[in-house]
Motif scaffolding. Structure first.
Motif, mmCIF file in Angstrom:
data_model
loop_
_atom_site.group_PDB
_atom_site.id
_atom_site.type_symbol
_atom_site.label_atom_id
_atom_site.label_comp_id
_atom_site.label_asym_id
_atom_site.label_seq_id
_atom_site.Cartn_x
_atom_site.Cartn_y
_atom_site.Cartn_z
ATOM 1 N N TYR A 279 2.213 -8.056 -5.757
ATOM 2 C CA TYR A 279 0.809 -7.626 -5.781
ATOM 3 C C TYR A 279 0.383 -7.451 -7.238
ATOM 4 O O TYR A 279 1.239 -7.360 -8.132
ATOM 5 C CB TYR A 279 0.588 -6.343 -4.964
ATOM 6 N N ASP A 280 -0.911 -7.389 -7.475
ATOM 7 C CA ASP A 280 -1.417 -7.254 -8.839
ATOM 8 C C ASP A 280 -0.956 -5.901 -9.402
ATOM 9 O O ASP A 280 -1.360 -4.848 -8.902
ATOM 10 C CB ASP A 280 -2.948 -7.341 -8.800
ATOM 11 N N TYR A 283 -3.016 -1.948 -11.559
ATOM 12 C CA TYR A 283 -3.421 -0.594 -11.149
ATOM 13 C C TYR A 283 -2.235 0.359 -11.073
ATOM 14 O O TYR A 283 -2.341 1.519 -11.465
ATOM 15 C CB TYR A 283 -4.154 -0.654 -9.804
ATOM 16 N N ASP A 287 -1.470 3.692 -13.480
ATOM 17 C CA ASP A 287 -1.247 5.021 -12.913
ATOM 18 C C ASP A 287 -0.414 4.883 -11.637
ATOM 19 O O ASP A 287 -0.940 4.590 -10.559
ATOM 20 C CB ASP A 287 -2.597 5.684 -12.591
ATOM 21 N N ASP A 289 0.876 6.959 -9.754
ATOM 22 C CA ASP A 289 0.565 7.884 -8.655
ATOM 23 C C ASP A 289 -0.241 7.181 -7.558
ATOM 24 O O ASP A 289 -0.275 7.651 -6.420
ATOM 25 C CB ASP A 289 -0.265 9.067 -9.178
ATOM 26 N N ARG A 290 -0.874 6.084 -7.919
ATOM 27 C CA ARG A 290 -1.645 5.318 -6.936
ATOM 28 C C ARG A 290 -0.737 4.721 -5.860
ATOM 29 O O ARG A 290 -1.211 4.313 -4.796
ATOM 30 C CB ARG A 290 -2.410 4.186 -7.630
ATOM 31 N N VAL A 291 0.553 4.624 -6.150
ATOM 32 C CA VAL A 291 1.515 4.112 -5.170
ATOM 33 C C VAL A 291 2.465 5.233 -4.718
ATOM 34 O O VAL A 291 2.820 5.326 -3.549
ATOM 35 C CB VAL A 291 2.313 2.918 -5.750
ATOM 36 N N PRO A 293 2.550 9.169 -4.826
ATOM 37 C CA PRO A 293 1.632 10.273 -5.165
ATOM 38 C C PRO A 293 2.337 11.558 -5.618
ATOM 39 O O PRO A 293 2.211 12.609 -4.991
ATOM 40 C CB PRO A 293 0.877 10.489 -3.860
ATOM 41 N N ILE A 346 7.770 10.775 3.059
ATOM 42 C CA ILE A 346 6.557 9.972 3.017
ATOM 43 C C ILE A 346 6.945 8.647 2.369
ATOM 44 O O ILE A 346 7.397 8.609 1.217
ATOM 45 C CB ILE A 346 5.427 10.658 2.234
ATOM 46 N N LEU A 347 6.825 7.581 3.153
ATOM 47 C CA LEU A 347 7.148 6.235 2.661
ATOM 48 C C LEU A 347 5.835 5.536 2.355
ATOM 49 O O LEU A 347 4.973 5.437 3.224
ATOM 50 C CB LEU A 347 7.914 5.463 3.738
ATOM 51 N N THR A 348 5.697 5.078 1.128
ATOM 52 C CA THR A 348 4.463 4.371 0.803
ATOM 53 C C THR A 348 4.766 2.889 0.589
ATOM 54 O O THR A 348 5.795 2.536 0.028
ATOM 55 C CB THR A 348 3.790 4.926 -0.469
ATOM 56 N N SER A 349 3.857 2.059 1.083
ATOM 57 C CA SER A 349 4.021 0.618 0.916
ATOM 58 C C SER A 349 2.759 0.008 0.338
ATOM 59 O O SER A 349 1.657 0.471 0.619
ATOM 60 C CB SER A 349 4.294 -0.047 2.272
ATOM 61 N N THR A 350 2.946 -1.033 -0.452
ATOM 62 C CA THR A 350 1.797 -1.725 -1.028
ATOM 63 C C THR A 350 1.468 -2.925 -0.172
ATOM 64 O O THR A 350 2.202 -3.256 0.742
ATOM 65 C CB THR A 350 2.135 -2.184 -2.456
ATOM 66 N N MET B 1 7.268 9.242 7.742
ATOM 67 C CA MET B 1 5.949 8.720 8.047
ATOM 68 C C MET B 1 5.576 7.678 7.005
ATOM 69 O O MET B 1 6.113 7.665 5.912
ATOM 70 C CB MET B 1 4.960 9.876 8.134
ATOM 71 N N ILE B 3 2.748 5.545 4.820
ATOM 72 C CA ILE B 3 1.386 5.327 4.305
ATOM 73 C C ILE B 3 1.305 3.874 3.866
ATOM 74 O O ILE B 3 2.086 3.436 3.014
ATOM 75 C CB ILE B 3 1.085 6.235 3.087
ATOM 76 N N ILE B 24 -3.949 -2.765 -0.968
ATOM 77 C CA ILE B 24 -2.560 -3.148 -1.210
ATOM 78 C C ILE B 24 -2.095 -2.765 -2.624
ATOM 79 O O ILE B 24 -1.068 -2.105 -2.765
ATOM 80 C CB ILE B 24 -2.340 -4.655 -0.904
ATOM 81 N N PRO B 27 -2.572 1.735 -2.868
ATOM 82 C CA PRO B 27 -2.712 2.393 -1.554
ATOM 83 C C PRO B 27 -3.274 3.811 -1.654
ATOM 84 O O PRO B 27 -4.048 4.224 -0.790
ATOM 85 C CB PRO B 27 -1.279 2.401 -0.998
ATOM 86 N N LEU B 28 -2.899 4.527 -2.716
ATOM 87 C CA LEU B 28 -3.347 5.914 -2.841
ATOM 88 C C LEU B 28 -4.236 6.085 -4.065
ATOM 89 O O LEU B 28 -4.044 7.007 -4.867
ATOM 90 C CB LEU B 28 -2.127 6.848 -2.923
ATOM 91 N N ARG B 42 -6.707 10.477 -3.090
ATOM 92 C CA ARG B 42 -5.249 10.447 -2.917
ATOM 93 C C ARG B 42 -4.784 11.684 -2.146
ATOM 94 O O ARG B 42 -3.983 11.617 -1.240
ATOM 95 C CB ARG B 42 -4.574 10.376 -4.291
#
Lengths: 350, 64
Positions: A279-280, A283, A287, A289-291, A293, A346-350, B1, B3, B24, B27-28, B42
């Motif tokens: 992915y690009d 971003y 930062d 934290d966008r992925v 947090p 908490i699992l974060t995915s892009t 969980m 996100i 994508i 995401p946050l 966020r």
């Protein structure tokens, strides 16, 4: 040209020795005989091959005396020295399927004689051995004998002759993880439109790109008190300390990272970045934290909304990463999180 | 969980508690917002995720 020599393995039932009451029948070598399904194979081989011996063994005997049965049968096969070994077909008979897979794999590995078996896709023996030997897809009962033999026999002859084996879809064996290229008669666009038309008409069609099998897990019980819960962060978005110290690959990751965020309350451009190549990254690099947090969870920790943010986070790149790798990473990560007393992830995915 | 932005993928791979995200590559976040506003976005997603963790589920559920 000399005929191809085949040794055939069947159970007590297909040898007409008896049913369940004869399942403890020890391995028996019948030289010069084609028995039961062997007759169908013989008919299919015509003059090209012959069954020089049939090995009959009770399903319970094989599975309950695994080491001895295997050793005895391997000795029988070695003595006969066939060009190819056929086991079954076992259809949906579980113990028979496991026996066929076990002995066929052993013959191939230990004696260097190519082996083929066949069974129903849900037979437990199928999953266990389809990557070790050619495993032909059959129906779930013996009514599918003719169909099974019509696929197993030509495949066995090809193996005996050392000919190139085609793709699973051409030869009728279960996909075994090895990709075989071939030219289809129809081009892709035509095949795609035909599939679409079938789909629109509500008819059955076969995808050329099946999804892997994803398992399901029981949902975890809810957290009763967040203010005492230890929460961990895990991501497939590739967030790593600046410089990607463990060299996590940008695609098809072979590893994951574990990083300490003790005292970190904000991921900045100077300290973290993404290793993800799918992915690009602009971003996330600006930062992270966008992925992942971390900043917000630190705030919530300070405010007492959560008990604690776990001091380690886990990260990998979910870009073309195989399901098998992801599953292996997850098992290790989950074990570590549990050991550290983490209550939720908490699992974060892009 | 879990996100994530493309929630159908999450459903396909078998997550049980799913919270939708923004996009994508972020995401946050939302790079077109002011920093404080972005952090609020966020926080809202994370709070939604934390709340989802306190709710019992029988199977898969998307917490909109």
């Amino acid at each position: 040209m000399a005929k191809i020599k085949v040794v055939h393995y069947i159970n007590q039932f297909f040898a007409q020795v008896g049913g369940e009451e004869k399942a403890d029948y020890p391995a028996e070598l019948r030289i010069g005989e084609a028995v039961g399904p062997g007759l169908a194979f013989a008919a299919n081989f015509k003059d090209e091959a012959e069954i020089i011996a049939t090995i009959v063994c009770g399903d319970s005997y094989f599975n309950e005396n695994l080491e001895k049965a295997k050793k005895d049968i391997l000795a029988m096969v070695r003595e006969q020295a066939p060009d190819v070994f056929i086991a079954g077909p076992a259809f949906n008979a579980g113990r028979y399927g496991v026996a066929c897979g076990t002995i066929a794999a052993a013959v191939q590995e230990e004696l260097g004689i190519p082996a083929v078996s066949g069974m129903y896709v849900e037979n437990p023996g199928a999953d266990m051995f389809k990557n070790q030997i050619y495993m032909v897809v059959t129906k779930n009962n013996a009514a599918g004998m003719r169909d099974a033999v019509s696929k197993m026999a030509p495949l066995a002859l090809k193996l005996a002759k050392g000919e190139t084996v085609g793709a699973s879809v051409e030869e009728g064996y279960m996909p075994n993880g090895t990709r075989v290229n071939f030219f289809d008669k129809k081009r892709g666009s035509e095949r795609a439109v035909q599939m679409l038309l079938k789909k629109l008409a509500g008819k059955a069609f076969e995808t050329e790109y099946p999804m892997p099998n994803f398992d399901r897990v029981e949902p975890s019980p809810p957290i009763k008190d967040l203010s005492h819960a230890k929460i961990a962060l895990v991501t497939s978005g590739g967030i790593v300390p600046k410089g990607n110290p463990d060299h996590i690959e940008s695609s098809s990751a072979s590893r994951y990272g574990e990083y300490d965020i003790t005292g970190v309350s904000d991921l900045t451009e100077d300290t973290y970045e993404t290793a993800h190549g799918g992915y690009d990254p602009v971003y996330a690099n600006k930062d992270a934290d966008r992925v992942l947090p971390v900043d917000v969870l630190r705030d919530l920790e300070k405010e007492g909304a959560i008990g604690k943010l776990h001091n380690l986070f886990y990260t990998t790149v979910g870009n073309g990463t195989s399901v098998a790798s992801a599953k292996a990473f997850a098992a290790e990560i989950a074990a570590k999180l549990k050991k550290d007393g983490v209550d939720a992830v908490i699992l974060t995915s892009t | 969980m879990h996100i994530c932005t493309v929630t159908p993928i999450s459903v396909t791979v078998g997550a049980n508690r799913i919270v939708p995200a923004i996009a994508i590559p972020y995401p946050l976040g939302n790079p077109s917002s002011e920093i404080e506003e972005e952090k609020a976005i966020r926080r809202k997603i994370v709070e939604n995720a934390l709340e989802a963790l306190t709710i019992g589920v029988d199977g898969q559920r998307i917490f909109e």
